[in-house]
Design a protein around this motif. Structure first.
Motif, PDB file in Angstrom:
ATOM      1  N   MET A  90       0.823  -1.206   0.000  1.00 41.19           N
ATOM      2  CA  MET A  90       0.000   0.000   0.000  1.00 41.19           C
ATOM      3  C   MET A  90       0.862   1.264   0.000  1.00 41.19           C
ATOM      4  N   LEU A  91       1.930   1.267   0.787  1.00 41.95           N
ATOM      5  CA  LEU A  91       2.816   2.436   0.824  1.00 41.95           C
ATOM      6  C   LEU A  91       3.539   2.626  -0.508  1.00 41.95           C
ATOM      7  N   LEU A  92       3.943   1.527  -1.132  1.00 39.45           N
ATOM      8  CA  LEU A  92       4.583   1.630  -2.443  1.00 39.45           C
ATOM      9  C   LEU A  92       3.615   2.182  -3.484  1.00 39.45           C
ATOM     10  N   ILE A  93       2.348   1.766  -3.403  1.00 43.60           N
ATOM     11  CA  ILE A  93       1.327   2.296  -4.316  1.00 43.60           C
ATOM     12  C   ILE A  93       1.187   3.798  -4.122  1.00 43.60           C
ATOM     13  N   GLN A  94       1.133   4.241  -2.869  1.00 47.64           N
ATOM     14  CA  GLN A  94       0.979   5.666  -2.599  1.00 47.64           C
ATOM     15  C   GLN A  94       2.174   6.462  -3.096  1.00 47.64           C
ATOM     16  N   LEU A  95       3.365   5.929  -2.866  1.00 44.88           N
ATOM     17  CA  LEU A  95       4.570   6.605  -3.350  1.00 44.88           C
ATOM     18  C   LEU A  95       4.589   6.676  -4.877  1.00 44.88           C
ATOM     19  N   GLY A  96       4.268   5.561  -5.524  1.00 46.23           N
ATOM     20  CA  GLY A  96       4.278   5.538  -6.973  1.00 46.23           C
ATOM     21  C   GLY A  96       3.219   6.437  -7.580  1.00 46.23           C
ATOM     22  N   GLY A  97       2.047   6.509  -6.938  1.00 49.23           N
ATOM     23  CA  GLY A  97       0.978   7.350  -7.446  1.00 49.23           C
ATOM     24  C   GLY A  97       1.280   8.831  -7.290  1.00 49.23           C
ATOM     25  N   LEU A  98       1.776   9.212  -6.125  1.00 49.50           N
ATOM     26  CA  LEU A  98       2.142  10.619  -5.909  1.00 49.50           C
ATOM     27  C   LEU A  98       3.319  11.027  -6.784  1.00 49.50           C
ATOM     28  N   GLY A  99       4.252  10.115  -6.942  1.00 53.53           N
ATOM     29  CA  GLY A  99       5.475  10.435  -7.680  1.00 53.53           C
ATOM     30  C   GLY A  99       6.634  10.563  -6.717  1.00 53.53           C
ATOM     31  N   ILE A 100       7.719   9.909  -7.040  1.00 58.99           N
ATOM     32  CA  ILE A 100       8.863   9.875  -6.131  1.00 58.99           C
ATOM     33  C   ILE A 100       9.446  11.267  -5.918  1.00 58.99           C
TER      34      ILE A 100
END
Length: 458
Positions: A90-100
């Motif tokens: 879930m955290l990886l999804i949020q990071l990827g969606g927001l943009g690194i």
């Protein structure tokens, strides 16, 4: 009096400039490092539900799919990963969606309350903003919009899970939060082994998820302009108008296409009520915006339905959002170029504005690279794993467009085939132009032009 730098200082400056990343390179490296960190966490025994730990390919594939907000899986997310592993996803999804780069800029704002020029360049590059002003406002706006939409969807899902399905409050919170994050970021990861097939005719689950997917797929520039100038359509940019019109046409067209072809299919829409069929058709049209949930078995759909979904997935969503594909704007630009050429006109005009000629080349480049990547990927899957062409094509389009829909062969193909899908997900999330400019060592400024000549076309 003039001061000259010492030789040692000049050497240090030269080394610093040599290893300084171009903004496009920084975006690529940021995503790659995040995938590496996610893989390292998912390999840990604590991340797996059963004894032992996930192997490297399982962890790498899942981390890439999560960071690239795709949703393709080689293991069952609901039972293979432990609660720790699911939180990491879930955290990886949020990071990827927001943009690194956007997330890194947010950290810089929180800690140092300012952004360096390099951070601003990286953020503008990833968000595909033309202007360089008020980058801090851009970062805050993107984060605020993301969290508000996810919170709204979370509350609706929480109420439905607890009041409609008897989940405990804790279960409702977890399932609501995970699927809200997954839907807005167009990831398609679900905490059910059959994705969302258990909710195929439940509008209180399907419609909030669809709303989050559509909003995430519009792109942050469009959402932010609508927020400021919703009642002033004359002030909307060409990008906003193209994305809104394109999204509407593709959603309605896909809805009608999928519903009509699957209406009497006994393995998909056939057993549903007329209202259930209409809802399921709309739901799957929305998923082709690059989300990846499914409420019926995709593998049992007709071949003709797969082909239409291939086209919709390949086009994808709006730029600078959580969706993938070649983007609605790219497809629209090529469409208007074709219309202009057929009419015999000189300039390409869209919504009362003239299109820059540089955009013509960019759109053609993106499409040709995308077609090449998808065709090469499908051919490799057919050769390596012996899968049929229609399923191989569906899988590679889904990976490149970061959709996550699958006919069910993802976990059956060979390890090398899964690596092919990993590369396609990475390329599709970053975009061919971003990845290409990151690979290039430097920009070439040619100070001359060669004579013109026209080959025969057609």
């Amino acid at each position: 009096m003039s001061f000259r730098s010492s030789p040692s200082r000049q050497r240090r400056t030269a080394r610093h400039q040599r290893f300084r990343l171009h903004p496009a390179q920084a975006v690529v490296v940021g995503f790659a490092l995040t995938i590496a960190a996610g893989t390292a966490l998912l390999v840990l025994p604590i991340a797996k539900a059963g004894p032992g730990g996930a192997n490297f390919v399982e962890a790498l594939f899942t981390a890439t799919s999560a960071v690239c907000v795709t949703g393709l899986t080689v293991v069952d997310t609901a039972v293979f990963w432990s609660p720790f592993g699911q939180v990491v996803i879930m955290l990886l999804i949020q990071l990827g969606g927001l943009g690194i780069m956007i997330f890194a800029s947010l950290i810089g704002l929180v800690i140092a309350r300012k952004l360096s020029v390099r951070s601003r360049l990286n953020t503008v590059t990833e968000a595909k903003q033309i202007g360089f002003d008020d980058v801090r406002g851009l970062v805050r706006g993107i984060v605020k919009i993301s969290l508000l939409i996810e919170a709204a969807v979370f509350l609706m899902l929480l109420l439905r899970f607890t009041l409609g399905y008897g989940y405990t409050f804790g279960e409702g919170v977890w399932f609501g939060l995970f699927h809200a994050v997954s839907s807005f970021n167009n990831a398609g990861f679900a905490l059910y082994s059959d994705s969302l097939m258990g909710f195929v005719d439940d509008p209180f689950i399907c419609l909030p998820l669809c709303a989050a997917i559509i909003l995430g797929g519009l792109g942050f520039p469009v959402i932010m302009q609508l927020k400021k100038e919703f009642r002033k359509p004359l002030h909307w940019s060409m990008n906003t108008k193209i994305v809104l019109w394109g999204t509407g046409v593709l959603l309605v067209g896909g809805w009608a296409y999928i519903t009509a072809l699957e209406w009497n299919n006994p393995d998909t829409f056939g057993p549903l009520t007329p209202w259930g069929k209409i809802l399921a058709g709309f739901f799957h049209s929305v998923q082709t915006r690059t989300a990846g949930f499914n409420s019926v078995d995709i593998g049992m759909m007709h071949d003709e339905t797969w082909l239409g979904m291939d086209v919709l997935m390949f086009i994808g969503a709006g730029p600078a959002g959580t969706g993938g594909g070649i983007k609605v704007t790219t497809f629209a630009v090529l469409f208007f170029i074709m219309v202009t050429e057929l009419r015999g006109e000189g300039a390409v005009n869209i919504f009362g504005k003239r299109l820059s000629r540089a955009v013509h080349r960019q759109a053609i480049t993106v499409v040709l690279i995308a077609v090449g990547a998808v065709v090469a990927g499908a051919a490799l899957l057919m050769v390596i794993s012996g899968e049929p062409m229609d399923q191989s094509l569906f899988e590679t389009v889904s990976a490149f467009a970061t959709v996550g829909l699958s006919t069910g062969i993802t976990n059956e193909i060979s390890t090398f085939g899964q690596i092919v899908l990993i590369v396609l997900m990475f390329l599709g999330r970053l975009g061919p132009l971003t990845l290409g400019s990151a690979i290039a060592l430097r920009e070439r400024h040619i100070l001359y032009e060669l004579p013109k000549e026209r080959p025969a076309i057609g």
